[in-house]
Scaffold this motif. Structure first.
Motif, PDB file in Angstrom:
ATOM      1  N   ALA A  49      -1.530   0.414  -6.167  1.00 57.06           N
ATOM      2  CA  ALA A  49      -2.760  -0.135  -5.180  1.00 57.06           C
ATOM      3  C   ALA A  49      -3.499  -0.881  -6.022  1.00 57.06           C
ATOM      4  CB  ALA A  49      -3.354   0.985  -4.215  1.00 57.06           C
ATOM      5  N   ARG A  50      -3.782  -0.313  -6.893  1.00 60.33           N
ATOM      6  CA  ARG A  50      -4.860  -0.893  -8.556  1.00 60.33           C
ATOM      7  C   ARG A  50      -4.199  -2.099  -9.139  1.00 60.33           C
ATOM      8  NH1 ARG A  50     -10.126  -0.726  -9.203  1.00 60.33           N
ATOM      9  NH2 ARG A  50     -10.101  -1.384 -11.394  1.00 60.33           N
ATOM     10  N   ARG A  51      -2.998  -2.380  -9.159  1.00 59.77           N
ATOM     11  CA  ARG A  51      -2.432  -3.929  -8.889  1.00 59.77           C
ATOM     12  C   ARG A  51      -2.164  -4.227  -8.419  1.00 59.77           C
ATOM     13  NH1 ARG A  51       3.166  -2.155 -10.517  1.00 59.77           N
ATOM     14  NH2 ARG A  51       1.939  -0.630 -11.947  1.00 59.77           N
ATOM     15  N   ALA A  52      -2.304  -4.024  -7.005  1.00 57.03           N
ATOM     16  CA  ALA A  52      -2.037  -4.562  -5.934  1.00 57.03           C
ATOM     17  C   ALA A  52      -3.567  -5.734  -5.450  1.00 57.03           C
ATOM     18  CB  ALA A  52      -1.677  -4.613  -3.918  1.00 57.03           C
ATOM     19  N   ILE A  53      -4.614  -4.535  -5.895  1.00 60.17           N
ATOM     20  CA  ILE A  53      -6.033  -4.745  -5.831  1.00 60.17           C
ATOM     21  C   ILE A  53      -6.278  -6.323  -6.291  1.00 60.17           C
ATOM     22  CG2 ILE A  53      -8.455  -4.533  -5.842  1.00 60.17           C
ATOM     23  CD1 ILE A  53      -7.318  -2.190  -4.969  1.00 60.17           C
ATOM     24  N   ARG A  54      -6.178  -5.974  -7.729  1.00 58.70           N
ATOM     25  CA  ARG A  54      -6.479  -7.300  -8.796  1.00 58.70           C
ATOM     26  C   ARG A  54      -5.590  -8.603  -8.707  1.00 58.70           C
ATOM     27  NH1 ARG A  54      -4.897  -3.601 -13.748  1.00 58.70           N
ATOM     28  NH2 ARG A  54      -6.379  -2.502 -13.687  1.00 58.70           N
ATOM     29  N   ILE A  55      -4.604  -8.821  -7.716  1.00 58.19           N
ATOM     30  CA  ILE A  55      -3.775 -10.043  -7.030  1.00 58.19           C
ATOM     31  C   ILE A  55      -4.979 -11.060  -6.321  1.00 58.19           C
ATOM     32  CG2 ILE A  55      -2.474 -11.643  -6.013  1.00 58.19           C
ATOM     33  CD1 ILE A  55      -0.270  -8.913  -6.868  1.00 58.19           C
ATOM     34  N   ASP A  56      -4.749 -12.386  -6.440  1.00 60.44           N
ATOM     35  CA  ASP A  56      -6.079 -12.745  -5.410  1.00 60.44           C
ATOM     36  C   ASP A  56      -5.451 -12.678  -4.272  1.00 60.44           C
ATOM     37  OD1 ASP A  56      -7.863 -14.891  -5.240  1.00 60.44           O
ATOM     38  OD2 ASP A  56      -6.089 -16.686  -5.001  1.00 60.44           O
TER      39      ASP A  56
ATOM     40  N   ARG B 177      -6.790  -7.730   3.999  1.00 60.03           N
ATOM     41  CA  ARG B 177      -7.815  -6.617   4.257  1.00 60.03           C
ATOM     42  C   ARG B 177      -8.484  -7.477   3.180  1.00 60.03           C
ATOM     43  NH1 ARG B 177      -7.564  -1.759   6.616  1.00 60.03           N
ATOM     44  NH2 ARG B 177      -5.513  -1.849   7.480  1.00 60.03           N
ATOM     45  N   ARG B 178      -8.392  -8.056   1.459  1.00 64.25           N
ATOM     46  CA  ARG B 178      -9.142  -8.324   0.837  1.00 64.25           C
ATOM     47  C   ARG B 178      -9.904  -9.538   1.255  1.00 64.25           C
ATOM     48  NH1 ARG B 178      -8.069  -9.025  -4.915  1.00 64.25           N
ATOM     49  NH2 ARG B 178     -10.417  -9.620  -4.722  1.00 64.25           N
ATOM     50  N   ALA B 179      -9.207 -10.348   1.777  1.00 67.24           N
ATOM     51  CA  ALA B 179      -9.545 -11.771   2.347  1.00 67.24           C
ATOM     52  C   ALA B 179     -10.985 -11.879   3.155  1.00 67.24           C
ATOM     53  CB  ALA B 179      -8.085 -12.445   3.175  1.00 67.24           C
ATOM     54  N   LEU B 180     -10.610 -11.003   4.220  1.00 68.90           N
ATOM     55  CA  LEU B 180     -11.510 -10.584   5.255  1.00 68.90           C
ATOM     56  C   LEU B 180     -12.800  -9.216   5.182  1.00 68.90           C
ATOM     57  CD1 LEU B 180      -9.153  -9.450   7.829  1.00 68.90           C
ATOM     58  CD2 LEU B 180      -9.677 -11.104   8.320  1.00 68.90           C
ATOM     59  N   GLY B 181     -12.999  -9.110   3.265  1.00 75.03           N
ATOM     60  CA  GLY B 181     -14.181  -8.768   3.231  1.00 75.03           C
ATOM     61  C   GLY B 181     -14.151  -7.127   2.461  1.00 75.03           C
ATOM     62  N   ALA B 182     -12.622  -6.571   3.056  1.00 70.14           N
ATOM     63  CA  ALA B 182     -12.786  -5.229   2.082  1.00 70.14           C
ATOM     64  C   ALA B 182     -12.746  -4.927   0.705  1.00 70.14           C
ATOM     65  CB  ALA B 182     -11.661  -4.628   3.032  1.00 70.14           C
ATOM     66  N   GLN B 183     -13.226  -3.849   0.693  1.00 68.95           N
ATOM     67  CA  GLN B 183     -14.086  -3.630  -0.747  1.00 68.95           C
ATOM     68  C   GLN B 183     -12.587  -2.828  -1.206  1.00 68.95           C
ATOM     69  OE1 GLN B 183     -16.924  -4.114  -2.023  1.00 68.95           O
ATOM     70  NE2 GLN B 183     -17.566  -5.216   0.213  1.00 68.95           N
TER      71      GLN B 183
END
Length: 140
Positions: free
Chosen positions: A126-133, A52-58
């Motif tokens: 979830a906060r920890r997973a968001i910080r991962i590249d 989701r982050r790679a696809l541009g999710a905030q």
């Protein structure tokens, strides 16, 4: 007179202390179980969050998704638990002193405690997973 009173209420007092202790132990086990299950389920979705982050999710959208799904799951569990507790109030009526079997403050306090534990259990991983590249999350 103190000895007479102790003889009369000593057994009930011991029973109340034992039931209260076992109740607190059960509450602690439930809280640890809720935290463990919710945190594990959110941590299992690290790869999905990376995609989701790679696809541009905030960041906020991903957090809201993880916390919202966990919150809905625990809310359903709390609703079923309250319904079951209301169904079993007749059995507990004789054991309670100065508290009604359907005491709303107790039901609300326990429900809020469970929901707050679920909120923390979903927010932290979830906060920890968001910080991962995102690239590292895709490799996992």
């Amino acid at each position: 007179m103190d000895d007479l009173v102790d003889d009369q209420v000593g057994q009930r007092r011991l029973l109340a202390i034992l039931l209260g202790s076992f109740g607190l132990l059960a509450l602690l086990l439930v809280l640890m179980g809720i935290y463990g299950i919710i945190a594990y389920s959110v941590a299992q979705r690290t790869q999905e969050m990376g995609i989701r982050r790679a696809l541009g999710a905030q960041h906020g959208h991903i957090l809201r998704l993880a916390v919202g799904q966990s919150f809905c799951l625990v809310s359903a569990g709390v609703a079923l638990g309250i319904a079951g507790a209301f169904g079993l109030t007749r059995l507990m009526q004789g054991l309670l002193f100065h508290v009604g079997a359907t005491d709303p403050a107790t039901f609300v306090a326990v429900a809020l405690l469970f929901l707050s534990v679920a909120l923390a259990a979903s927010y932290i991983p979830a906060r920890r997973a968001i910080r991962i590249d995102p690239i590292a999350a895709l490799r996992i």
